[in-house]
Design an enzyme around this catalytic site. Structure first.
Site, PDB file in Angstrom:
ATOM      1  CG  ASP A  12      -1.587   1.288   1.492  1.00  0.00           C
ATOM      2  OD1 ASP A  12      -2.296   1.768   0.584  1.00  0.00           O
ATOM      3  OD2 ASP A  12      -1.400   1.855   2.589  1.00  0.00           O
ATOM      4  CG  ASP A  14      -1.666   7.785   0.425  1.00  0.00           C
ATOM      5  OD1 ASP A  14      -0.723   8.588   0.328  1.00  0.00           O
ATOM      6  OD2 ASP A  14      -2.529   7.643  -0.460  1.00  0.00           O
ATOM      7  CG  ASP A 175      -1.859   2.396   6.554  1.00  0.00           C
ATOM      8  OD1 ASP A 175      -2.335   3.433   7.058  1.00  0.00           O
ATOM      9  OD2 ASP A 175      -2.022   2.103   5.350  1.00  0.00           O
TER      10      ASP A 175
END
Length: 228
Positions: A12, A14, A175
């Site tokens: 991922d 961001d 995250d």
């Protein structure tokens, strides 16, 4: 002598590779402010990072009609773009400490491919990779323009198809619960990072195979997941 399988590590962006929260919150504030509305609290904004913009706005402001939500999407895109042109991207969205070293080490391996699955647009990702000198580094780059929003598995399934890697030999690193759920829906391993925008208990509930607290711990965690 049997060769070890080719493996795929999907990141991922961001909250995982880059800390873009200042950029995201500023753009969201501007989008709502442009319509004369009070922006959601910072924590609420960060909770939707990773979702495609239309889905994110619908979650942030479910009481608004589609037209108003679309206006917020456009306002956000315009604000994000103008902020990017006024501030240095590497300052607006810096790489997390240790990220570059881990990426470089993975890229140097013959038995591992490295990809991206992000809620960013193609344009947004291109700008970011260029700012950090990572253009062309990733063998597969899945962006919001071409897929349903996370946690739909489309991004990961496409990354597997593009690389020819089996699901059991891939790992999704992220995250948020959206990353973990997307990885699990595509039947790949999942690895959560604690430095992003969702609390670790949220990642655990979403099925993270393991969670790491710093980039230095990531390579060993990846090996452990593949050995399990």
């Amino acid at each position: 002598m049997s060769h070890s399988p080719l493996r795929l590590v999907i990141f991922d962006v961001d909250g995982t590779l880059v800390d873009s929260q200042a950029h995201i919150v500023a753009a969201m504030d501007a989008a709502y402010g442009g319509l004369g509305m009070q922006p959601p609290p910072r924590e609420t904004v960060l909770s939707i990072v990773g979702l495609s913009l239309p889905v994110a706005m619908a979650q942030l402001s479910p009481e608004l009609d589609t037209e108003a939500q679309e206006a917020l999407v456009e306002g956000y895109k315009n604000s994000f773009s103008s902020l990017r042109s006024t501030g240095a991207p590497e300052q607006m969205s810096p790489l997390y400490p240790g990220a570059r070293e881990v990426i470089d080490a993975l890229l140097a391996r013959d038995d591992v491919l490295v990809g991206i699955a992000t809620g960013k647009s193609r344009r947004g990702l291109d700008h970011l990779l260029a700012a950090h000198g990572l253009t062309g580094a990733f063998v597969t780059e899945q962006v919001a323009d071409h897929h349903p929003s996370k946690p739909h598995p489309s991004m990961v399934l496409t990354a597997l198809a593009e690389t020819g890697v089996e699901a059991r030999d891939a790992v999704m690193i992220g995250d948020t619960s959206f990353d973990m759920e997307m990885g699990r829906a595509a039947r790949v391993r999942t690895l959560g990072v604690s430095w992003g925008y969702h609390p670790t208990e949220t990642l655990t509930r979403a099925g993270a195979g393991a969670i790491v607290d710093r980039y230095a711990d990531l390579p060993a965690a990846i090996e452990r997941i593949w050995e399990s």
